[in-house]
Design a protein around this motif. Structure first.
Motif, PDB file in Angstrom:
ATOM      1  N   GLY A 150      -1.641  -1.502  -7.553  1.00 52.13           N
ATOM      2  CA  GLY A 150      -1.965  -1.563  -6.073  1.00 52.13           C
ATOM      3  C   GLY A 150      -1.565  -3.124  -5.719  1.00 52.13           C
ATOM      4  N   PHE A 151      -1.890  -3.144  -4.254  1.00 48.24           N
ATOM      5  CA  PHE A 151      -1.832  -4.545  -3.559  1.00 48.24           C
ATOM      6  C   PHE A 151      -3.036  -4.573  -2.516  1.00 48.24           C
ATOM      7  N   ALA A 152      -2.870  -5.619  -1.962  1.00 50.22           N
ATOM      8  CA  ALA A 152      -3.767  -5.791  -0.739  1.00 50.22           C
ATOM      9  C   ALA A 152      -3.091  -6.348   0.508  1.00 50.22           C
ATOM     10  N   PHE A 153      -3.343  -5.569   1.581  1.00 40.54           N
ATOM     11  CA  PHE A 153      -2.805  -6.162   3.001  1.00 40.54           C
ATOM     12  C   PHE A 153      -3.684  -6.163   4.039  1.00 40.54           C
TER      13      PHE A 153
ATOM     14  N   LEU B   1       5.246   5.946  -7.622  1.00 40.78           N
ATOM     15  CA  LEU B   1       6.196   5.040  -6.741  1.00 40.78           C
ATOM     16  C   LEU B   1       5.529   3.490  -6.948  1.00 40.78           C
ATOM     17  N   LEU B   2       4.243   3.316  -6.483  1.00 37.57           N
ATOM     18  CA  LEU B   2       3.748   2.127  -6.757  1.00 37.57           C
ATOM     19  C   LEU B   2       3.895   1.286  -8.097  1.00 37.57           C
ATOM     20  N   ALA B   3       3.629   2.210  -8.926  1.00 34.38           N
ATOM     21  CA  ALA B   3       4.198   1.585 -10.488  1.00 34.38           C
ATOM     22  C   ALA B   3       5.308   1.355 -10.665  1.00 34.38           C
ATOM     23  N   GLU B   4       6.308   2.156 -10.295  1.00 37.77           N
ATOM     24  CA  GLU B   4       7.838   1.962 -10.222  1.00 37.77           C
ATOM     25  C   GLU B   4       8.248   0.611  -9.456  1.00 37.77           C
ATOM     26  N   ALA B   5       7.342   0.326  -8.473  1.00 38.03           N
ATOM     27  CA  ALA B   5       7.820  -0.783  -7.552  1.00 38.03           C
ATOM     28  C   ALA B   5       7.180  -2.152  -8.348  1.00 38.03           C
ATOM     29  N   GLY B   6       6.397  -1.946  -9.615  1.00 33.19           N
ATOM     30  CA  GLY B   6       5.958  -3.251  -9.947  1.00 33.19           C
ATOM     31  C   GLY B   6       4.268  -3.551  -9.767  1.00 33.19           C
ATOM     32  N   LEU B   7       3.903  -2.330  -9.116  1.00 38.77           N
ATOM     33  CA  LEU B   7       2.332  -2.550  -8.657  1.00 38.77           C
ATOM     34  C   LEU B   7       1.636  -1.511  -9.200  1.00 38.77           C
TER      35      LEU B   7
ATOM     36  N   GLY C 248      -4.736   3.095  -4.741  1.00 37.54           N
ATOM     37  CA  GLY C 248      -4.749   1.929  -5.355  1.00 37.54           C
ATOM     38  C   GLY C 248      -4.292   0.657  -4.202  1.00 37.54           C
ATOM     39  N   ILE C 249      -4.274   1.022  -3.083  1.00 35.36           N
ATOM     40  CA  ILE C 249      -3.994  -0.075  -2.048  1.00 35.36           C
ATOM     41  C   ILE C 249      -5.281  -0.558  -1.240  1.00 35.36           C
ATOM     42  N   THR C 250      -5.629  -1.931  -1.183  1.00 41.55           N
ATOM     43  CA  THR C 250      -6.734  -2.432  -0.564  1.00 41.55           C
ATOM     44  C   THR C 250      -6.436  -2.798   0.929  1.00 41.55           C
ATOM     45  N   VAL C 251      -7.092  -2.104   1.732  1.00 41.56           N
ATOM     46  CA  VAL C 251      -6.727  -2.786   3.407  1.00 41.56           C
ATOM     47  C   VAL C 251      -7.765  -3.440   3.870  1.00 41.56           C
ATOM     48  N   ASN C 252      -7.649  -4.606   4.283  1.00 46.24           N
ATOM     49  CA  ASN C 252      -8.652  -5.376   4.738  1.00 46.24           C
ATOM     50  C   ASN C 252      -8.255  -5.370   6.204  1.00 46.24           C
TER      51      ASN C 252
END
Length: 510
Positions: free
Chosen positions: A351-354, A342-348, A379-383
């Motif tokens: 992943g991404f960070a938040f 789903l992240l790939a389908e969303a263009g990510l 693949g999501i980075t959580v700060n």
């Protein structure tokens, strides 16, 4: 008059979200003579109340606020409604009519009557309060005579009994409505006056002028706030206090130490709110992926033991708003492979960070760290950003966050209000206006009658549609709350739906 609702859950009090306040004051009126030798309850709490003004207090502070202020309606432990300051009520074609209790005065000596009810509700609809969104359908308040008041509403009054059983129904002396010092100088009709509120210490004493004084058995309550969970239990074990709030992992330790423990399922849940106006959260596929990246059973088992039931919906199974079978839907499963897709389908694809804001208490930080690790696997980075309570609560209320993890109430004052708060534009915890087509219409249907047979189907459809869309608030598990107490305490129980229930506790003199 009693309006039965399905059995709802108890109250989370171990995780009060609050700020440190340095203040002192008294509630006025005549105080009952009492002392520690006469059986006052000494209790260890988790955080200093943000306010004892019902218009400004945080939801979990109702245990203390309810000592000072009575509500128009009383909510019982099984979730039904009984008389409070209103002796009875009648549903009308355009609202609700209340018959008020006579012989009640405020602690400043003012009489309680229909004019006082109108003054309170009018003030709340024209000034900002934490419960303002609960009164949006209230169009007019009419005084029929001193003991009768009529509420005219634009929508069905079905959820209004729950609203009037909470802070919105807590009556303040009309002369005090414009005052800013109610947190330290309250003006309610409640069973207790406030003797002292200084830093981490609060003291309440039973009020001889209370209209139902004979029913109040506890002469006073002394609260000491210990944010450190280990220190709080240690203080209880050493005899410095009579009772204390526990975290789930402390229950066995408390019992092993010879303490009594009382527990109840709670009408709230651990969850994460994502701000769809920030980061990548506006894309439903991202929210769906994050839901699929949560291994809820592992989180509950490793962090809370039996103290939190894993679920992808906010309501417990014994709540009428709970949707049977919802947790079996594909959108509710732990599926990291599908989440990455789903992240790939969303263009990510990378992943991404938040930033994830969390409270500074140990249980909050541990929960945030587990979420960080689980979302890293897709693949999501959580700060992480641990915050002191004043910053944490303020940022959440102001919508100043990318994501925030906390505990949220569901059935207080009513499940429909939960939907308005989280899923409807303008809701307190919907800062960027999440909106789902058809939800508003379903909410009107679910609020159109007090009959649960009418309310349940559209509410279940709302919860199903929100899950499949990728919810802006992501449930993890629904909680159980526990107190530990010494054997000199009798009648202590977890308060259902966060309502104050301490007045009938008794404590043997020490």
């Amino acid at each position: 008059m009693r309006t039965p609702l399905a059995r709802l859950c108890g109250a989370l009090l171990t995780l009060l979200l609050a700020v440190t306040v340095a203040a002192c004051g008294g509630g006025g009126g005549t105080r009952a003579s009492s002392s520690a030798a006469e059986g006052r309850l000494s209790i260890g709490a988790a955080a200093v109340p943000a306010s004892l003004d019902p218009r400004k207090s945080a939801p979990y502070e109702a245990l203390w606020v309810g000592l000072l202020y009575d509500a128009l309606v009383t909510r019982t432990e099984d979730g039904s409604y009984q008389p409070g300051l209103a002796e009875s009520w009648t549903f009308t074609p355009d609202g609700l009519e209340l018959t008020l209790r006579t012989g009640v005065t405020f602690q400043d000596g003012a009489p309680f009557d229909a004019a006082a009810v109108k003054a309170n509700l009018d003030y709340s609809t024209t000034h900002s309060a934490n419960f303002s969104n609960q009164l949006t359908s209230l169009e007019a308040v009419e005084v029929v005579d001193p003991t009768h008041v009529r509420l005219r509403m634009s929508d069905s009054p079905a959820p209004m009994l729950g609203v009037l059983a909470g802070e919105a129904g807590m009556m303040i002396s009309p002369a005090a409505l414009s005052r800013e010092d109610l947190s330290t100088n309250p003006a309610g009709t409640g069973a207790y006056t406030l003797d002292r509120f200084v830093g981490t210490e609060l003291e309440f004493t039973a009020w001889d002028g209370y209209w139902n004084r004979a029913a109040v058995t506890l002469p006073g309550v002394d609260v000491t706030v210990l944010i450190d969970e280990t220190a709080r239990l240690r203080a209880l074990r050493s005899g410095q206090m009579d009772a204390a709030f526990l975290t789930a992992e402390q229950v066995d330790e408390a019992r092993t130490a010879g303490l009594q423990v009382t527990s109840s399922a709670t009408a709230d849940f651990w969850g994460v709110i994502v701000n769809i106006g920030q980061s990548e959260f506006a894309d439903p596929r991202v929210r769906q992926a994050m839901m699929l990246g949560l291994d809820r059973p592992a989180i509950a088992r490793n962090l809370f033991g039996d103290g939190c039931v894993p679920s992808a919906q906010p309501f417990r199974p014994d709540d009428w708003a709970y949707v049977p079978g919802l947790d079996d839907l594909p959108a509710a499963q732990y599926d990291p492979a599908r989440a990455r897709q789903l992240l790939a389908e969303a263009g990510l694809p990378n992943g991404f960070a938040f930033e994830l804001q969390t409270g500074a208490m140990q249980s909050y930080v541990r929960t945030a760290e587990v979420l960080q690790a689980q979302w890293a696997e897709i693949g999501i980075t959580v700060n992480l950003r641990p915050m002191e309570n004043v910053q944490f609560v303020t940022a959440r209320r102001n919508g100043e966050f990318e994501a925030t993890v906390s505990v949220y109430q569901t059935a207080r004052p009513d499940p429909s209000e939960f939907v308005k708060t989280f899923y409807v534009p303008g809701g307190l915890f919907n800062p960027s206006g999440y909106e789902l087509p058809g939800l508003a219409e379903l909410l009107v249907q679910s609020s159109s009658s007090p009959d649960l047979a009418v309310r349940t189907p559209p509410m279940h459809q709302i919860m199903t549609d929100v899950l499949n869309d990728g919810p802006p608030v992501m449930p993890i598990c629904t909680r159980t709350t526990s107190y530990a107490y010494r054997d000199n305490v009798h009648g202590l129980s977890v308060a259902p739906l966060f309502d104050s229930n301490l007045s009938r506790v008794s404590v043997d003199p020490r």
